[in-house]
Design a protein around this motif. Structure first.
Motif, PDB file in Angstrom:
ATOM      1  N   PHE A 177       9.891  -1.570   4.631  1.00 46.11           N
ATOM      2  CA  PHE A 177       9.603  -2.990   4.794  1.00 46.11           C
ATOM      3  C   PHE A 177       8.852  -3.222   6.099  1.00 46.11           C
ATOM      4  O   PHE A 177       7.872  -3.980   6.161  1.00 46.11           O
ATOM      5  CB  PHE A 177      10.916  -3.775   4.776  1.00 46.11           C
ATOM      6  N   GLU A 178       9.272  -2.540   7.161  1.00 48.21           N
ATOM      7  CA  GLU A 178       8.673  -2.762   8.469  1.00 48.21           C
ATOM      8  C   GLU A 178       7.193  -2.354   8.504  1.00 48.21           C
ATOM      9  O   GLU A 178       6.359  -3.068   9.072  1.00 48.21           O
ATOM     10  CB  GLU A 178       9.461  -1.993   9.533  1.00 48.21           C
ATOM     11  N   ILE A 179       6.859  -1.228   7.894  1.00 47.85           N
ATOM     12  CA  ILE A 179       5.452  -0.818   7.909  1.00 47.85           C
ATOM     13  C   ILE A 179       4.622  -1.735   7.003  1.00 47.85           C
ATOM     14  O   ILE A 179       3.453  -1.996   7.273  1.00 47.85           O
ATOM     15  CB  ILE A 179       5.298   0.669   7.520  1.00 47.85           C
ATOM     16  N   SER A 180       5.239  -2.268   5.954  1.00 50.16           N
ATOM     17  CA  SER A 180       4.543  -3.236   5.099  1.00 50.16           C
ATOM     18  C   SER A 180       4.287  -4.535   5.860  1.00 50.16           C
ATOM     19  O   SER A 180       3.232  -5.159   5.702  1.00 50.16           O
ATOM     20  CB  SER A 180       5.351  -3.513   3.835  1.00 50.16           C
ATOM     21  N   LEU A 181       5.235  -4.945   6.684  1.00 52.43           N
ATOM     22  CA  LEU A 181       5.054  -6.152   7.485  1.00 52.43           C
ATOM     23  C   LEU A 181       3.926  -6.000   8.496  1.00 52.43           C
ATOM     24  O   LEU A 181       3.325  -6.997   8.918  1.00 52.43           O
ATOM     25  CB  LEU A 181       6.356  -6.493   8.224  1.00 52.43           C
ATOM     26  N   ALA A 182       3.618  -4.762   8.883  1.00 51.48           N
ATOM     27  CA  ALA A 182       2.529  -4.515   9.823  1.00 51.48           C
ATOM     28  C   ALA A 182       1.163  -4.537   9.147  1.00 51.48           C
ATOM     29  O   ALA A 182       0.139  -4.490   9.837  1.00 51.48           O
ATOM     30  CB  ALA A 182       2.737  -3.180  10.535  1.00 51.48           C
ATOM     31  N   CYS A 183       1.138  -4.598   7.810  1.00 53.28           N
ATOM     32  CA  CYS A 183      -0.113  -4.648   7.071  1.00 53.28           C
ATOM     33  C   CYS A 183      -0.627  -6.093   7.003  1.00 53.28           C
ATOM     34  O   CYS A 183       0.116  -7.040   7.242  1.00 53.28           O
ATOM     35  CB  CYS A 183       0.071  -4.094   5.656  1.00 53.28           C
ATOM     36  N   ASP A 184      -1.883  -6.251   6.657  1.00 56.81           N
ATOM     37  CA  ASP A 184      -2.497  -7.581   6.610  1.00 56.81           C
ATOM     38  C   ASP A 184      -2.181  -8.329   5.320  1.00 56.81           C
ATOM     39  O   ASP A 184      -2.095  -9.558   5.312  1.00 56.81           O
ATOM     40  CB  ASP A 184      -4.012  -7.454   6.763  1.00 56.81           C
ATOM     41  N   PHE A 185      -2.039  -7.595   4.226  1.00 56.21           N
ATOM     42  CA  PHE A 185      -1.742  -8.175   2.917  1.00 56.21           C
ATOM     43  C   PHE A 185      -0.581  -7.401   2.304  1.00 56.21           C
ATOM     44  O   PHE A 185      -0.543  -6.177   2.383  1.00 56.21           O
ATOM     45  CB  PHE A 185      -2.950  -8.090   1.971  1.00 56.21           C
ATOM     46  N   ARG A 186       0.340  -8.141   1.678  1.00 53.39           N
ATOM     47  CA  ARG A 186       1.433  -7.509   0.940  1.00 53.39           C
ATOM     48  C   ARG A 186       1.383  -8.020  -0.500  1.00 53.39           C
ATOM     49  O   ARG A 186       1.747  -9.170  -0.769  1.00 53.39           O
ATOM     50  CB  ARG A 186       2.784  -7.830   1.591  1.00 53.39           C
ATOM     51  N   ILE A 187       0.899  -7.158  -1.389  1.00 57.65           N
ATOM     52  CA  ILE A 187       0.864  -7.485  -2.809  1.00 57.65           C
ATOM     53  C   ILE A 187       2.098  -6.843  -3.433  1.00 57.65           C
ATOM     54  O   ILE A 187       2.297  -5.626  -3.309  1.00 57.65           O
ATOM     55  CB  ILE A 187      -0.411  -6.952  -3.485  1.00 57.65           C
ATOM     56  N   VAL A 188       2.932  -7.632  -4.093  1.00 55.62           N
ATOM     57  CA  VAL A 188       4.205  -7.118  -4.593  1.00 55.62           C
ATOM     58  C   VAL A 188       4.305  -7.306  -6.102  1.00 55.62           C
ATOM     59  O   VAL A 188       3.773  -8.261  -6.670  1.00 55.62           O
ATOM     60  CB  VAL A 188       5.410  -7.812  -3.910  1.00 55.62           C
ATOM     61  N   SER A 189       4.976  -6.359  -6.732  1.00 60.42           N
ATOM     62  CA  SER A 189       5.290  -6.528  -8.144  1.00 60.42           C
ATOM     63  C   SER A 189       6.598  -7.285  -8.250  1.00 60.42           C
ATOM     64  O   SER A 189       7.370  -7.388  -7.287  1.00 60.42           O
ATOM     65  CB  SER A 189       5.400  -5.162  -8.830  1.00 60.42           C
ATOM     66  N   GLU A 190       6.870  -7.806  -9.433  1.00 65.34           N
ATOM     67  CA  GLU A 190       8.096  -8.594  -9.635  1.00 65.34           C
ATOM     68  C   GLU A 190       9.353  -7.758  -9.457  1.00 65.34           C
ATOM     69  O   GLU A 190      10.448  -8.312  -9.327  1.00 65.34           O
ATOM     70  CB  GLU A 190       8.071  -9.225 -11.026  1.00 65.34           C
ATOM     71  N   THR A 191       9.228  -6.435  -9.421  1.00 67.63           N
ATOM     72  CA  THR A 191      10.400  -5.576  -9.212  1.00 67.63           C
ATOM     73  C   THR A 191      10.738  -5.401  -7.739  1.00 67.63           C
ATOM     74  O   THR A 191      11.789  -4.842  -7.407  1.00 67.63           O
ATOM     75  CB  THR A 191      10.160  -4.183  -9.815  1.00 67.63           C
ATOM     76  N   CYS A 192       9.860  -5.840  -6.861  1.00 59.64           N
ATOM     77  CA  CYS A 192      10.032  -5.574  -5.427  1.00 59.64           C
ATOM     78  C   CYS A 192      11.256  -6.289  -4.866  1.00 59.64           C
ATOM     79  O   CYS A 192      11.542  -7.446  -5.206  1.00 59.64           O
ATOM     80  CB  CYS A 192       8.783  -6.009  -4.664  1.00 59.64           C
ATOM     81  N   GLN A 193      11.963  -5.594  -3.991  1.00 61.92           N
ATOM     82  CA  GLN A 193      13.037  -6.185  -3.198  1.00 61.92           C
ATOM     83  C   GLN A 193      12.840  -5.757  -1.750  1.00 61.92           C
ATOM     84  O   GLN A 193      12.694  -4.562  -1.469  1.00 61.92           O
ATOM     85  CB  GLN A 193      14.408  -5.716  -3.676  1.00 61.92           C
TER      86      GLN A 193
END
Length: 266
Positions: free
Chosen positions: A119-135
């Motif tokens: 989650f932390e490295i994703s938060l450091a990205c500019d865009f977070r595209i998630v599927s409906e399965t993401c938690q």
């Protein structure tokens, strides 16, 4: 196409690989330690070096962080925290902030468990595209710890202190649609549309002028904590410099000639 010969930083990778598609100006960092894509301590520094290598590669315009399988990452290798030296632990946040430091746009594609350092490295990205399965979750309280790679700090900037406390202090899992509603995720899509949505975003971002794109990312990052007056002044300085660029001239001329601009990054 997998390409590990461009740069020595992209060889001998632990738990992930790098793919470069020069035809689409795209570089992918792919977590590949199924089924949970656990991120080890040495892997964190390798991830930093991989982001730096792709950021320096002139063939790459857009960087994508994704994973194999149904889960992005369940987080870090827990015992590794006890085994690591204080010096290694002190660099955790620096390594995981590599996507934010990259001058190029970075897209995270998240599905399934995206916990802890995932989650932390994703938060450091500019865009977070998630599927409906993401938690999403920062579960460190369950281990008697707190997030150590910038997670709580970045999250508080995005959603505020009240919601961040709700997530961190309760080790609460946030489902994809709620993450989108709260502004954590850029976009939530059906699971079978995740790759296509990321592909489309890559193609969209490639269409903009590289110099203006890099300038906008850096300006937004560096003025996040600035006074409004300071941010406006810095924006004006950046605007003034870009006004002299070849790409801005090309953009103006293409607009008046009703054609697609051909940006060169200068």
């Amino acid at each position: 196409m997998t390409d590990s010969n461009r740069d020595p930083r992209l060889t001998g990778l632990d738990g992930f690989r790098v793919e470069i598609d020069a035809g689409r100006a795209r570089g992918d960092i792919v977590l590949c330690r199924p089924p949970m894509n656990v991120i080890t301590m040495p892997q964190r520094d390798q991830l930093r070096r991989a982001f730096e290598a792709l950021d320096e590669d002139p063939a790459v315009r857009i960087i994508v962080l994704r994973a194999e399988g149904e889960h992005f990452s369940s987080g870090g290798y827990i015992r590794g925290f006890l085994e690591a030296s204080p010096e290694v632990v002190s660099n955790l946040a620096w390594n995981i902030a590599a996507p934010a430091r990259a001058s190029k746009p970075v897209i995270a594609a998240n599905r399934g468990y995206t916990f802890g350092v995932g989650f932390e490295i994703s938060l450091a990205c500019d865009f977070r595209i998630v599927s409906e399965t993401c938690q999403y979750a920062l579960p460190e309280q369950r281990l008697g710890q707190i997030p150590g790679s910038g997670g709580s700090a970045r999250l508080q900037k995005i959603i505020g202190i009240t919601r961040t406390k709700d997530i961190v202090l309760r080790s609460r899992r946030i489902p994809a649609r709620q993450a989108e509603a709260w502004g954590i995720a850029t976009e939530c899509v059906p699971d079978d549309r995740l790759e296509a949505t990321v592909d489309a975003l890559v193609d969209e971002l490639r269409g903009f002028a590289p110099l203006a794109q890099r300038t906008a990312k850096r300006l937004l990052n560096e003025t996040e904590d600035a006074l409004l007056s300071t941010a406006i002044e810095l924006e004006g300085h950046c605007y003034g410099r870009l006004r002299q660029s070849d790409d801005f001239r090309e953009g103006v001329e293409a607009f008046h000639e009703k054609r697609k601009p051909q940006f060169r990054g200068s």
